[in-house]
Motif scaffolding. Sequence first.
Motif, short mmCIF file in Angstrom:
data_model
loop_
_atom_site.label_atom_id
_atom_site.label_comp_id
_atom_site.label_asym_id
_atom_site.label_seq_id
_atom_site.Cartn_x
_atom_site.Cartn_y
_atom_site.Cartn_z
N ALA A 264 62.07 53.65 -74.83
CA ALA A 264 62.19 55.09 -75.05
C ALA A 264 61.92 55.43 -76.52
O ALA A 264 61.23 56.41 -76.83
N ARG A 265 62.46 54.63 -77.42
CA ARG A 265 62.23 54.86 -78.85
C ARG A 265 60.76 54.68 -79.21
O ARG A 265 60.18 55.47 -79.96
N ALA A 268 58.74 57.60 -77.78
CA ALA A 268 58.97 58.82 -78.57
C ALA A 268 58.19 58.78 -79.87
O ALA A 268 57.60 59.79 -80.30
N VAL A 280 65.01 62.63 -78.18
CA VAL A 280 65.33 61.33 -77.59
C VAL A 280 66.79 61.33 -77.16
O VAL A 280 67.68 61.70 -77.93
#
Length: 287
Positions: A264-265, A268, A280
């Motif tokens: 996810a990081r 993003a 996020v």
Amino acid sequence: MELLIVSGLSGAGKSVAMNALEDIGFFCIDNVPAGLLPSITAFSEAGDSQLERVALSMDVRGCRTSEEIEQALHKLDEQGILYKILFLDAPDDVLMRRYSETRRRHPISISEGISTREAFAKERKILKPLQERADYTINTALLSTAQNKERICDLFVKNGGAKSAMRLTVMSFGFKFGIPPEADLVLDVRCLPNPFYVPELKHKTGLDQEVVDFVMSHPEAQELLKRYESFLQYALPLYVKEGKSQLTIAVGCTGGKHRSITFARKIAEYCAALGYEPGVQHRDAMR
């Protein structure tokens, strides 16, 4: 204060314009009577209620004569209030077709009992001062709703146009706790080696660099990330073009603590590099 007066012919897309402006941060007030225009702008600039970006919609529902509009604009000029005017227009035949499709009646037709075509002719005369002084004029005859929104965003969003108008969220989650109901896209990273089974990483999360280094040390993780990035590079502009106002990308692993947070990081960061402004969230990081 940035003041924008939005006007145009009935059926030309004012509602779409106001919704788009609200999505990009304008405080929107619909159907402002001409006589109240100076008072509303004064309120918008007063004390603690001062607003940075205000969009006021003016049309024949609150403006019965062109003289009313001219007087209201003249008062703004006298007060030294800076403003811009956005005017939406379309040929009468296009507007007639739109009214026929929606089975609605023109406001002037309702109040004065005249035909729709006569109502458009009268409406053009009433709104003439706004049309003549417009800083931006958009002919929506050949624009879809999404294209109209995109044009508005391109005019009034700084550094990004319609791309910045779409609220993008990247969320990590654990499949064992359920897929987030707000998810538009779900990316699955359960196929990657799991740090949970490494004793020194078990109680850490993808917010810790040691976990990130472990996950991304595997060639299959690097390749999967590239493929997800390639997909998003192609798909995100399509969502923007379609006029989607918000999009949630949910990235899931088993427990939502290690692989999903790492990806996810990374995703993003990639979306930010493409010019989006992602938020996020890590839904299950604290479970």
